[in-house]
Enzyme design. Structure first.
Site, PDB file in Angstrom:
ATOM      1  N   HIS A  52       0.921  -1.180  -0.112  1.00 59.57           N
ATOM      2  CA  HIS A  52      -0.082   0.029  -0.076  1.00 59.57           C
ATOM      3  C   HIS A  52       1.077   1.322  -0.108  1.00 59.57           C
ATOM      4  CE1 HIS A  52      -4.194  -1.533   0.681  1.00 59.57           C
ATOM      5  NE2 HIS A  52      -3.303  -2.823   0.667  1.00 59.57           N
ATOM      6  N   TYR A 322       4.133  -5.485   9.681  1.00 59.63           N
ATOM      7  CA  TYR A 322       4.128  -3.977   9.291  1.00 59.63           C
ATOM      8  C   TYR A 322       5.148  -3.239  10.252  1.00 59.63           C
ATOM      9  CZ  TYR A 322      -0.909  -3.755   7.915  1.00 59.63           C
ATOM     10  OH  TYR A 322      -1.924  -3.820   7.225  1.00 59.63           O
TER      11      TYR A 322
END
Length: 333
Positions: A52, A322
């Site tokens: 993303h 992440y």
């Protein structure tokens, strides 16, 4: 950064020349291996996210419905305004991905609660996810890696992936049959996972949530898909917020016995009870470079008291993966 976000160090899996994806179907995979796979497929773009990567920052507030307090004691649902730092994005690690790509769009929210507490929600615009386990996501990333000779993914590898990973089929079908949204403001976003709402008396309720646009859901027509510019989403959102606030209703679905708790590829029955849990208002949008959303690691396991995770392996895996990505980009890698 939270201690659970400690960067993991692991060996990189090598599939080898012509190796079968199915041969590795049951092998474990680490957060570092997944991030490395994203880098191998999309390249490394120093200082940027590994997935993303293409995104837009936004600012606003959330006002929760106090009636939700019967299910969750979270400070989100007091009825008082909560500042929000949002990020809208296009899936994948290509910063130049076209906004017409039939891939997921993301909405990430950081709710800034009283006394320095935070709540994160990291969502996409498909009702289900494309992997029931981290290994499926890893295998998909490897299967879609461009062939050096053609610059495009190998159709045979993608075919083999689809045949050996049925848990990817529902999201893939949704993306194939639904054109991308004409604006970030005209898309619904789904929490994908099952979460726990915990009340003042410690009663647990299983929930899923989505954010439904008050502007309505609108997708590009087939003709618009052919003619749309490759970078229309960010300027469209900026122009829309300049005309006035953009709002989404947060809708919470209440789970029942037998509903999937740990598989984000399975949708819940449509007849489940739904409750409006609040309204998100976005008042301004801007390019992400230097903006408030840019440094944020939207770890979905950052939760306020009254909201808790389930044992969904994808949800639990997102936090360390992440962290690996954030550690790299914040150090300039």
């Amino acid at each position: 950064m939270h201690s659970k976000n400690t960067i993991l160090v692991a060996a990189i899996v090598s599939l080898g020349q012509g190796a079968s994806l199915a041969a590795f179907a049951d092998a474990p995979v680490s957060a570092s291996q997944v991030v490395q796979a994203l880098e191998d497929t999309f390249g490394v773009h120093p200082g940027q996210r590994r997935n993303h990567v293409k995104g837009t920052c936004a600012l606003g507030e959330f006002i929760g419905n106090p009636e939700i307090a019967r299910y969750s004691r979270s400070a989100l649902f007091t009825g008082k305004p909560v500042p929000v730092v949002a990020r809208f994005s296009v899936a994948g690690g290509n910063p130049n991905a076209p906004d017409t790509a039939k891939s997921a769009r993301g909405m990430a929210l950081e709710f800034q609660l009283p006394q320095g507490h935070l709540q994160h929600m990291t969502m996409i615009n498909t009702p289900v996810f494309g992997a029931a386990s981290p290994k499926t996501f890893f295998d998909l990333t490897v299967a879609t890696r461009p062939d050096p000779k053609t610059g495009k993914p190998d159709p045979e590898k993608i075919k083999a992936f689809k045949a050996s990973h049925p848990d990817n089929s529902e999201q893939a079908k949704f993306l194939e049959t639904h054109n991308p949204p004409m604006s970030y403001a005209n898309s619904a976003y789904f929490g994908i996972h099952t979460f726990k709402f915990i009340s003042q008396d410690n009663k647990t309720t299983l929930v899923r949530w989505q954010f439904v646009p008050q502007d309505g859901e609108k997708r590009l027509s087939d003709e618009e898909l052919k003619s749309a510019a490759p970078n229309f989403l960010e300027p469209a959102l900026i122009r829309r917020t300049q005309r006035g606030p953009v709002r989404w209703d947060m809708v919470v679905t209440i789970g029942e016995p037998g509903d999937s708790e740990d598989n984000p590829t399975l949708a819940w029955p449509q007849e489940r009870r739904q409750i409006k849990a609040g309204v998100l208002t976005i008042s301004a949008a801007m390019s992400q470079k230097g903006a408030k959303c840019e440094p944020i690691n939207y770890d979905p396991l950052v939760m306020s008291d009254g909201i808790a995770p389930t044992n969904d392996p994808i949800l639990l895996f997102r936090s360390p993966s992440y962290a690996v990505s954030a550690g790299k980009r914040l150090s300039g890698q």
